[in-house]
Design a protein around this motif. Structure first.
Motif, short mmCIF file in Angstrom:
data_model
loop_
_atom_site.label_atom_id
_atom_site.label_comp_id
_atom_site.label_asym_id
_atom_site.label_seq_id
_atom_site.Cartn_x
_atom_site.Cartn_y
_atom_site.Cartn_z
N LEU A 166 0.83 -1.21 0.00
CA LEU A 166 0.00 0.00 0.00
C LEU A 166 0.86 1.26 0.00
O LEU A 166 0.56 2.24 -0.69
CB LEU A 166 -0.94 0.01 1.22
N LYS A 167 1.94 1.23 0.75
CA LYS A 167 2.85 2.39 0.78
C LYS A 167 3.46 2.62 -0.60
O LYS A 167 3.51 3.75 -1.09
CB LYS A 167 3.97 2.16 1.81
N ALA A 168 3.91 1.52 -1.22
CA ALA A 168 4.51 1.63 -2.56
C ALA A 168 3.49 2.18 -3.55
O ALA A 168 3.82 3.00 -4.43
CB ALA A 168 5.01 0.26 -3.00
N GLU A 169 2.24 1.75 -3.40
CA GLU A 169 1.18 2.24 -4.30
C GLU A 169 0.95 3.74 -4.12
O GLU A 169 0.79 4.48 -5.10
CB GLU A 169 -0.11 1.44 -4.03
N LEU A 170 0.94 4.18 -2.87
CA LEU A 170 0.72 5.61 -2.61
C LEU A 170 1.89 6.45 -3.17
O LEU A 170 1.68 7.53 -3.72
CB LEU A 170 0.56 5.86 -1.10
N ILE A 171 3.11 5.92 -3.06
CA ILE A 171 4.27 6.61 -3.65
C ILE A 171 4.08 6.71 -5.17
O ILE A 171 4.34 7.76 -5.77
CB ILE A 171 5.59 5.86 -3.30
N ASN A 172 3.58 5.63 -5.78
CA ASN A 172 3.33 5.66 -7.23
C ASN A 172 2.29 6.70 -7.59
O ASN A 172 2.39 7.37 -8.62
CB ASN A 172 2.87 4.27 -7.74
N TRP A 173 1.26 6.83 -6.76
CA TRP A 173 0.24 7.86 -7.01
C TRP A 173 0.91 9.22 -7.12
O TRP A 173 0.63 10.00 -8.01
CB TRP A 173 -0.76 7.90 -5.85
N VAL A 174 1.78 9.50 -6.15
CA VAL A 174 2.42 10.83 -6.09
C VAL A 174 3.35 11.03 -7.29
O VAL A 174 3.37 12.10 -7.90
CB VAL A 174 3.21 10.97 -4.76
N ARG A 175 4.11 9.98 -7.61
CA ARG A 175 5.13 10.15 -8.66
C ARG A 175 4.58 9.99 -10.07
O ARG A 175 5.24 10.34 -11.04
CB ARG A 175 6.28 9.16 -8.42
N ASN A 176 3.34 9.44 -10.19
CA ASN A 176 2.79 9.21 -11.53
C ASN A 176 1.60 10.10 -11.85
O ASN A 176 0.73 9.74 -12.63
CB ASN A 176 2.40 7.73 -11.70
N GLY A 177 1.52 11.24 -11.16
CA GLY A 177 0.53 12.24 -11.57
C GLY A 177 -0.78 12.24 -10.82
O GLY A 177 -1.70 12.99 -11.17
N ASN A 178 -0.93 11.40 -9.80
CA ASN A 178 -2.19 11.41 -9.02
C ASN A 178 -1.98 12.09 -7.67
O ASN A 178 -2.40 11.59 -6.62
CB ASN A 178 -2.70 9.98 -8.83
N VAL A 179 -1.36 13.25 -7.73
CA VAL A 179 -1.00 13.97 -6.50
C VAL A 179 -2.24 14.42 -5.74
O VAL A 179 -2.29 14.33 -4.50
CB VAL A 179 -0.08 15.18 -6.83
N GLU A 180 -3.24 14.91 -6.45
CA GLU A 180 -4.45 15.42 -5.78
C GLU A 180 -5.14 14.33 -4.98
O GLU A 180 -5.60 14.56 -3.87
CB GLU A 180 -5.42 16.05 -6.80
N GLU A 181 -5.23 13.14 -5.59
CA GLU A 181 -5.86 12.00 -4.87
C GLU A 181 -5.04 11.66 -3.62
O GLU A 181 -5.60 11.41 -2.54
CB GLU A 181 -5.95 10.77 -5.78
N ALA A 182 -3.70 11.67 -3.78
CA ALA A 182 -2.84 11.36 -2.63
C ALA A 182 -3.01 12.41 -1.54
O ALA A 182 -3.05 12.08 -0.34
CB ALA A 182 -1.38 11.30 -3.08
#
Length: 1713
Positions: free
Chosen positions: A1077-1093
């Motif tokens: 889950l942590k790795a997934e959240l990092i991917n959100w931030v680094r792959n353009g889903n910053v607002e969701e994060a």
């Protein structure tokens, strides 16, 4: 309201601040481990701080900016995170100092444009709403602010800022009195307390009115100062004029320009225009007032004269543009001042500069270079140019300007001419058209620096092997004196004072070990002493048993053969007959034990079943208690099946009893069912029968976990009795994975090895623990980093056991950072091991500064770092040192601490044996290990050399200690790094807030501490661990925040690959899910889903209640609430001694009030009546006794006597019952400790200072723990807390350093600079310790949210080396090298210390600097007569090194002794007498108080008008003769240190020295060679080697290094040396504003009045701190007294007698308190 009407409130505010000043805590504003709070700096305080700097001359702007930047970069290097605030209202304070107004504006612009520092300039004042909002949002921990301004009105502004900051819970740190070293910055810290917040609240309206009145008054003053210069062109008009000038320049120079050129031409043109108006106005005025015409002529200069001044200014600006700093640093220093008549114009010009700089934003669309805002003018340069033109040029010296300078100057002056417009300002040349001298006439106008040449001291030649081996490579480059030089010839033995001839200064003194108080005489056979030893041992074993429940082990010495534990055991075929018999016996015994346990269970099962029917939870508790004590697996299996059956029955009953509307079920029953299933399937899989599997499947089916049931028992039988209709009735309603993670997180089975290790009997070690055992078996060293409570300490005891078994000679040394931890480890060793040793030897010994016990005749020595250093450096203890086989360093991160950190370094590099270095928290363990490995390689090389020498000696027939040496050498030199990051228990965090006047707890999800920026840059912190419940929470929020999340199903807990269809989910499985889950959240931030994060992080943040104004009063309610939630026992961490005690007492008072409220109204009356009756009965008994004796015991009379006694006993019982504390009014668990043990613990503190108070608190289940308690008092709290009697303990951070105090909860109840990432981890680690709780709870009470976030997410800072040497250490090393029992070994140790500092590891430049510092130290020691030219100690070297704790006071003390000052002072009351008058004693204490235990008070406190009751408070100066001797000593040291600085200056990085430290603006460049004038003005090239070129701009030279109290920032900053490294003792100390800082006279005051309360009231000290300081002061007196007695052969020497009398009287006074 006028300012005069507000004097009362202004006075109140000043008094409040003055009263708090002496209570300020002088400490580092950064914690030990470089982890800073966010804080604020008041910009005007910063300005004031450096304007008053003595080395700075007026008008030297670049020097000023250098000072500011050097300070700020120092803060940043130390980890500072801050913003600087400049209030708009603060400008008004400079109304009569326009030069500072323009400087302030330039400073703001420079910091904004040329640095990355956060500069705030939008707030009008400290009482504005925007400012309050900013404070609420940013939570700064403190504000650096001045306590005194440049005038009384600015002081008022600072007072408002301090008072307002306190009201907002922001602490104040004084800008004055700060001292910096390599890692820390010390300052006066004034905390915000509830009393100060109350003061603001009560006087809010008056404060606001006074502030408005002050600002109004300042505005009026500004107008008053402005009007004479500019007439009615106030404010707006001047802004218009400035803007007009700027826009004209933009037209003139459309391509843009540099700020120096721009400000020069705009300010010159604008000021000339303004001066033109000024003269015209003056003409009009004077024509109306004919009487004043003459006066008008005399103090008013012509416009032409001012034009000349402006020309000189333009030329000086051109010099700034073209001259590098290396050339400007050589400027002549003009001592003449400007004449009074040009002051008006100069002020006008500065106002113009201010208006132009203030409107700099009008340059926005223009290419303006703002880099050199820091170097707008140079007054010394301007004076130089003026002096040349009005003196030297007039006298016929004509020097050319040079082509480039001339052209640039013409360019500037032509621009001025075009900007003025309204009148002609003349041509650029000649520069002077008028004859007026702008500078005053002065007999010595130029400071002659040629006479200030530094004495070239040169090095005295030395022939010492240590010097050659350590610093031999640099000796060839140093200036050595010849042998026949007078300085060398004068080094004959110092002529000592006549009365010292009978003193044997060379006589070796007893060391600290000999002088440390011995608990018992180790050789005495006296029965009294033996009984004392017996009592001590009994208590130690009792104390040890309270620490752990391990039975004592008898150690037998045996020849240990190396074993290979990785190999499997040999087959039974190879067993001997004895081994077969032993195995069979064990088997029989086990079978017998199993039968016993079977019977026991058969008896207990019925009562447990009944208990479960009444209350399932308490029945399960009984069942688990039985399981803990049971050893047979078959019995345990039966018990688990029994428990599961009972749980299933309870679940069915519970679900059946639910009404129709009820949907929520009691999950705790289901939790117990799954817990039993986990246990059965994981621990006893081989015993599971088909029927049992069927039972488990039925249970799973009932809970609604059909898939799991089918996977275990795939037939319909399991669910036959569950009809589909009623399935929902029993189902838990959620999936099995979610259920286990959400409700069973802390019960999840940990992955533990099942294969026992033959080396360990008590438990099965994990893989990483086995690696530690291998380390010890292989005689290796290791750095071990593992979380608190993970079990790393076990290896220490394994190591001790190994050495104890090896022989009777080997020694293990355990080094602990605190005395409390020493006592604890010693007790544990006493409890764990017993061993029959030869007479005179014992197993365990202790050595601290306070006492020692069996230290050198033991096999396990527990000690503190300073005491082990004493033994390692003692020349005649080396035989004992060679016996050391292992050293264990506990809490090795103290290597980066504030006090004694360098000692840890010395120990790690001096020991020759292997070591274990343990810590829970080091962020750069690889670097530390690499450094330690380099040290071990050094020792390998040295041991090989010594081995060769030993071989040659052995071949020559010397075999004495060969066997022992062999044992010692049988070691590995490898240093392993063992890292383990997993905590056994999860920690959950909660924030306390106030809602509806009650305390509420909000769960705080660790991810809420993060921001998307942090995640993008660093990912997740390595130790930010989620509990399984928090992991589920994270998934749910992620699912909620991104509806089209592609991996939602894949990462759903029920579908996750490591969790799906698992009956037994383990802790490791949950951890894998968390990582995914942590790795997934990092991917959100680094792959353009910053607002969701961002939305995820926002939703995880708790919605908090408000923080009460006075959280202190809520503290007892917090404790009470935790009791109701069953979260006690708990540790409450605070950081101030006074508060630690106060909070404990407040909880006790709360319980007493509660008892009083709930007590029967007539209870007191009944108690009183019973007490009276009891008194009467006692009297009757006494009378009856007399009658009985007379009547010779007649039977009837005896009956009467018995009746009285029965009545007496009955009354006593009734009285005790009436007075006993009700259970709800105490936290003490009376059942936890028997009355005998309780009485024994209480008896030990009967006569201690805090004993009665701690006993009273303990009876309520409360305790406190801090450094000022003595060891018996600390032990009382520790033992009773561990036993479960005390449930609430308030404590400082010292408790977190390894002390074994397991608890359910940890509460952080006070914010502090000492609460950093490191201490947070150590303190929170106390909660939920292994084997005690499955979950730990951490609560934050009255800690700001940003601070909590920072604590949880911050990494532990890296360990950095300290400055490793002091002059006294060098002396101690030379003592060891020359007097050591084994010279080769001693020399190797000395060289190891010198060569291996952590500071210089991989830093060649630092290494060279340390070599030079070592040589400086030696030179000083040679000159002072402590070391000869061969490096052998002489004179009073022993006494100086004995007082090593007190450098530089030790050197000063001995210099006083040698010069006969103490003999002059210590004259007895009459000839032949051995006693001394009170006056002599007080004078002696005055001298000692000026040398030892010095505590400075803030300078401003001297303004106080408060009358002191008992104390004088401010320490008087030393008597004149002592003061003169001190001055002479300081001058000698200063000369040597200045000479050292000159030599070490060659190591400076001159590229950096010519840059501003923070903005990195470069002032290097090609020197101007074509200008004769430049060469003439910049001719002072001598004496500019060792000081900063920026500092040279104020006319400072190397010669200034000889002035006492020269500030550190004068020295070249890249050399890494400061005056703190010189053994100087200032008789007077001044703060940055030039005010004298008085010393606190606490020691002398106490000697006079003997009252601790007096020190608290008058000297404003905390009682515990004062007691500790007095104790240290007494230790110093005793130490000196013993040394003098040993050195002097004359029994009746006055100095010796005087010190003995003082030691005795001071000791008596201290004992009384």
């Amino acid at each position: 309201m006028g300012l005069e009407k507000c004097t009362e409130i202004l006075k109140k505010m000043s008094e409040l601040i003055l009263n708090e000043l002496p209570k300020a805590d002088y400490s580092s504003i950064f914690s030990d481990f470089v982890e800073s709070e966010f804080f604020l700096i008041d910009g005007d305080s910063l300005l004031t701080m450096f304007l008053c700097e003595r080395s700075l001359k007026q008008g030297q702007e670049l020097h000023f900016f250098y000072l500011v930047e050097r300070y700020l970069v120092d803060l940043i290097d130390k980890g500072g995170q801050f913003a600087i605030v400049f209030f708009k209202d603060a400008e008004y304070a400079y109304f009569d100092l326009p030069e500072l107004l323009s400087l302030r504006t330039a400073l703001i612009l420079h910091l904004q444009h040329n640095t990355t520092i956060d500069i705030r300039t939008t707030y009008s004042g400290c009482l504005s709403q925007e400012w309050k909002t900013f404070l609420n949002e940013s939570y700064p921990y403190f504000l650096i602010v001045a306590d005194e301004g440049l005038n009384h009105l600015q002081t008022y502004l600072f007072s408002f800022l301090i008072i307002q900051s306190w009201s907002m819970k922001v602490n104040a740190v004084l800008a004055s009195g700060q001292v910096s070293d390599i890692l820390r910055l010390y300052a006066y810290f004034m905390p915000s307390k509830s009393s100060k917040q109350k003061f603001f609240k009560e006087n809010k309206q008056q404060i606001e009115n006074a502030y408005i009145a002050l600002i109004k008054h300042l505005e009026e003053c500004r107008v008053f100062a402005f009007k004479p210069l500019f007439g009615n062109s106030i404010g707006d008009n001047m802004v218009e004029e400035a803007c007009e000038t700027i826009s004209l320049l933009k037209q003139l120079w459309p391509e843009g320009s540099d700020i120096r050129r721009v400000l020069c031409v705009t300010s010159c043109s604008l000021s000339l225009r303004m001066y033109h108006y000024f003269l015209e106005n003056r003409k009009k005025t004077t024509s109306c007032q004919k009487n004043d015409i003459q006066q008008g002529k005399s103090d008013c200069l012509s416009l032409q004269e001012m034009e000349d001044l402006c020309k000189l200014h333009c030329l000086s600006t051109v010099f700034l543009l073209h001259l590098p700093l290396s050339q400007r640093a050589c400027t002549r220093f003009i001592t003449s001042r400007w004449i009074e008549d040009i002051q008006t114009f100069l002020k006008m010009k500065k106002w113009c500069e201010y208006f132009i700089l203030n409107n700099i934003d009008t340059f926005e669309c223009w290419n303006l270079n703002l880099i050199h805002l820091c170097d707008l003018s140079d007054e010394l340069l301007l004076k130089n140019i003026a002096f040349y033109y009005e003196n030297e040029n007039v006298q016929g010296l004509h020097l050319n300007l040079g082509n480039v300078i001339m052209k640039d100057y013409e360019y500037l002056w032509n621009a001025v001419s075009m900007l003025v417009r309204k009148f002609d300002v003349g041509k650029p040349f000649p520069l002077r058209t008028t004859k007026l001298n702008f500078l005053e006439k002065n007999p010595l106008p130029i400071k002659d620096t040629s006479k200030e040449k530094m004495p070239d001291l040169g090095f005295i030649p030395m022939s010492s092997e240590v010097v050659d081996k350590f610093a031999g490579d640099i000796l060839k480059d140093l200036p050595f004196l010849k042998r026949d030089d007078p300085s060398v010839n004068s080094l004959v033995k110092h002529k000592e004072f006549d009365e010292l001839v009978h003193w044997h200064s060379h006589k070796p003194l007893s060391d600290d070990y000999d002088r440390t108080k011995c608990h018992f005489d180790e050789k005495s056979r006296d029965p009294y002493f033996l009984r004392g030893v017996q009592k001590y041992n009994v208590f130690q074993r009792f104390y040890g048993s309270s620490l752990e429940s391990i039975s004592s082990k008898i150690i037998v010495t045996q020849n240990i053969k190396p074993k290979n534990f990785s190999e499997p055991k040999s087959k039974k075929a190879n067993e001997s007959k004895a081994e077969i018999i032993t195995r069979e016996n064990k088997k029989r015994l086990f079978a017998k034990e199993e039968q016993k346990e079977e019977k026991k269970w058969n008896v207990l099962s019925f009562s447990i079943e009944e208990k479960m029917k009444e209350n399932l939870n308490s029945g399960i508790q009984n069942l688990e208690d039985f399981l803990k004590s049971c050893k047979s697996n078959s019995v345990k299996y039966r018990v688990e099946i029994f428990g599961l059956t009972a749980c299933l029955k309870a679940w069915k009953e519970h679900c059946s009893s639910q009404g129709k509307g009820e949907t929520t079920k009691d999950v705790s029953i289901a939790v117990q069912m799954i817990k039993r299933i986990h246990s059965l399937m994981e621990k006893y899989p081989e015993l599971l029968q088909e029927a049992d599997q069927q039972l488990i499947a039925r249970c799973l089916k009932y809970l609604g976990f059909d898939d799991l049931a089918s996977s275990l028992y795939p037939t319909k039988v399991a669910g036959d009795d569950i009809k589909r209709k009623i399935k929902n009735k029993y189902s838990i309603g959620i999936g099995p994975v979610r259920f286990q993670l959400q409700y069973m997180g802390h019960y999840l089975i940990r992955d533990e090895r099942k294969d026992p290790d033959p080396r360990v009997q008590d438990f099965i070690p994990d893989t990483w623990q086995r690696e530690l055992l291998d380390v010890v078996d292989n005689n290796e060293s290791a750095v071990i980093v593992a979380p608190t409570s993970s079990g790393k300490t076990y290896v220490s005891y394994y190591c001790m056991e190994k050495v104890l078994k090896e022989s009777n000679e080997g020694v293990v040394v355990y080094v602990a950072p605190t005395k409390a931890l020493v006592n604890q480890v010693a007790a544990t060793v006493h409890n764990r091991y017993t061993k029959n040793l030869p007479n005179g030897q014992c197993l365990c010994g202790v050595f601290t500064r306070d006492y020692r016990h069996n230290a050198l005749n033991c096999q396990v020595l527990i000690t503190v770092p300073a005491c082990l250093e004493i033994l390692l450096l003692a020349p005649h203890r080396q035989t004992w040192v060679k016996r050391i086989r292992y050293v264990i360093f506990d809490e090795v991160h103290c290597l980066g601490g504030e006090i004694g950190a360098e000692i840890w370094e010395h120990l790690l590099v001096m020991i020759r044996c292997p070591f274990l270095a343990l810590s829970a928290t080091i962020s750069n363990p690889e670097h530390l290990t690499e450094w330690l490995q380099s040290v071990r390689w050094y020792w390998k090389k040295e041991d090989n050399l010594m081995g060769q020498n030993t071989s040659s000696k052995r071949s020559a027939g010397c075999r004495a200690n060969f066997h022992k040496d062999c044992i010692q050498r049988r070691q590995s030199y490898k240093v392993r790094l063992v890292l383990y990051g997993e905590r056994y228990n999860d920690l959950e965090k909660h924030i306390c807030s106030i809602k509806h006047n009650d305390i509420h707890f909000d769960h705080f999800h660790p991810c809420a501490t993060l921001t998307t920026d942090h995640i993008e840059r660093y990912g997740f912190p390595s130790d930010l661990i989620l509990s399984p419940r928090e992991t589920i929470q994270l998934y749910d929020v992620m699912f909620e925040c991104w509806e089209s999340w592609p991996r939602a199903q894949e990462l759903c807990p029920e579908n996750f690959v490591h969790l799906k269809n698992k009956i037994v989910i383990k802790k490791m499985d949950a951890r894998k899910y968390e990582e995914s889950l942590k790795a997934e959240l990092i991917n959100w931030v680094r792959n353009g889903n910053v607002e969701e994060a961002k939305m995820v992080l926002r939703k995880l943040s708790p919605s908090l209640g408000v923080s009460s104004e006075n959280m202190t009063q809520m503290f007892p309610l917090l404790v009470e609430k935790l009791r109701k939630m069953e979260k006690l026992p708990a540790l409450f961490f605070l950081f101030k001694l006074g508060d630690v005690e106060q909070r404990a007492k407040s909880v006790s008072a709360f319980l007493e009030e509660k008892q009083e409220r709930e007590r029967h109204p007539k209870a007191d009356k009944e108690t009183h009546n019973m007490a009276n009756k009891l008194r009467k009965v006692k009297k009757s008994i006494e009378k009856q006794k007399i009658i009985d004796e007379k009547s010779q015991k007649k039977p009837r009379k005896m009956d009467k006597s018995l009746l009285y006694e029965a009545e007496h006993d009955n009354l006593v019982k009734m009285l005790e019952k009436n007075l006993e504390i009700p259970p709800e009014c105490t936290y003490a668990d009376q059942k936890a400790v028997g009355p005998e043990i309780l009485q024994m613990v209480f008896n030990r503190v009967k006569f201690t200072r805090k004993g009665a108070e701690l006993k009273a608190l303990a009876e309520r289940g409360i305790g406190y723990h801090h450094r000022s308690l003595n060891f018996k008092e600390k032990q009382l709290v520790e033992i009773l807390f561990r036993k479960g009697f005390i449930k609430v303990v308030t404590a400082t951070g010292t408790l977190a350093l390894g002390i074994n105090m397991p608890c359910k909860s940890v509460v952080f109840a006070q914010n502090s600079i000492y609460l950093d990432a490191l201490s947070y981890r150590q303190m929170s680690g106390r909660a939920g310790r292994r084997g005690q709780d499955l979950m730990g709870d951490v609560y934050f009470f009255d800690i700001p949210l940003p601070k909590i976030e920072k604590l949880i997410k911050s990494n532990v800072p890296e360990l950095r080396g300290q400055f490793p040497f002091r002059v006294t250490l060098v002396l101690r090393l030379m003592l060891l090298a020359s007097k050591g029992d084994d010279p080769q070994d001693a020399q190797a140790k000395v060289l190891s210390v010198l060569k291996h500092s952590l500071l210089s590891f991989k830093q060649p430049r630092t290494t060279e600097m340390l070599k030079l510092y070592f040589l400086f130290s030696l030179q000083l020691l040679v000159k002072e007569g402590y070391v000869d030219q061969e490096g052998n100690p002489m004179g009073f070297a022993g006494l100086v090194s004995h007082l090593h704790y007190h450098e530089p006071s030790n050197f000063v003390f001995v210099s006083f002794l040698v010069s006969g000052l103490f003999h002059n002072l210590c004259q007895p009351t009459h000839k032949g007498s051995k006693s001394f008058s009170q006056d002599v004693m007080e004078k002696l204490v005055l001298v000692l108080a000026n040398l030892f235990g010095r505590r400075y008070l803030p300078a401003k406190f001297q303004d106080t008008t408060v009358k002191f009751c008992q104390s004088k408070v401010f320490l008087e100066d030393l008597p004149e003769d002592f003061n003169a001797a001190l001055h002479e000593y300081n001058m000698k040291v200063t000369r040597d240190f200045a000479s050292f600085l000159l030599i070490v200056s060659k190591l400076a990085d001159m590229k950096q020295e010519y840059q501003l430290p923070l903005s990195k603006i470069d002032f290097t460049g090609k020197e101007c060679e074509d200008s004769q004038l430049v060469s003439h003005l910049m001719s002072c090239k001598e004496g500019r080697r060792a000081i900063s070129p920026f500092v040279c701009l104020s006319g400072n030279s190397d010669h200034d290094l000889l002035h006492l109290e020269t500030p550190d920032h004068v020295i070249l900053r890249t050399v890494g040396i400061s005056y703190t490294q010189a053994p100087l003792l200032w008789s007077q100390k001044y703060d940055s504003q030039g005010r004298r800082m008085p010393l606190n006279a606490y020691a002398l005051d106490f000697y006079k009045h003997g009252s601790l309360i007096g020190l608290v009231q008058d000297n404003r000290m905390n009682e515990g701190d004062a007691y500790q300081l007095l104790k240290d002061f007494l230790l110093t007196i005793k130490s000196i007294s013993v040394s003098l007695r040993e050195l002097c052969e004359c029994e009746e020497d006055n100095v010796v007698l005087a010190f003995e009398q003082l030691s005795e009287t001071f000791s008596e006074k201290l004992e009384k308190v």
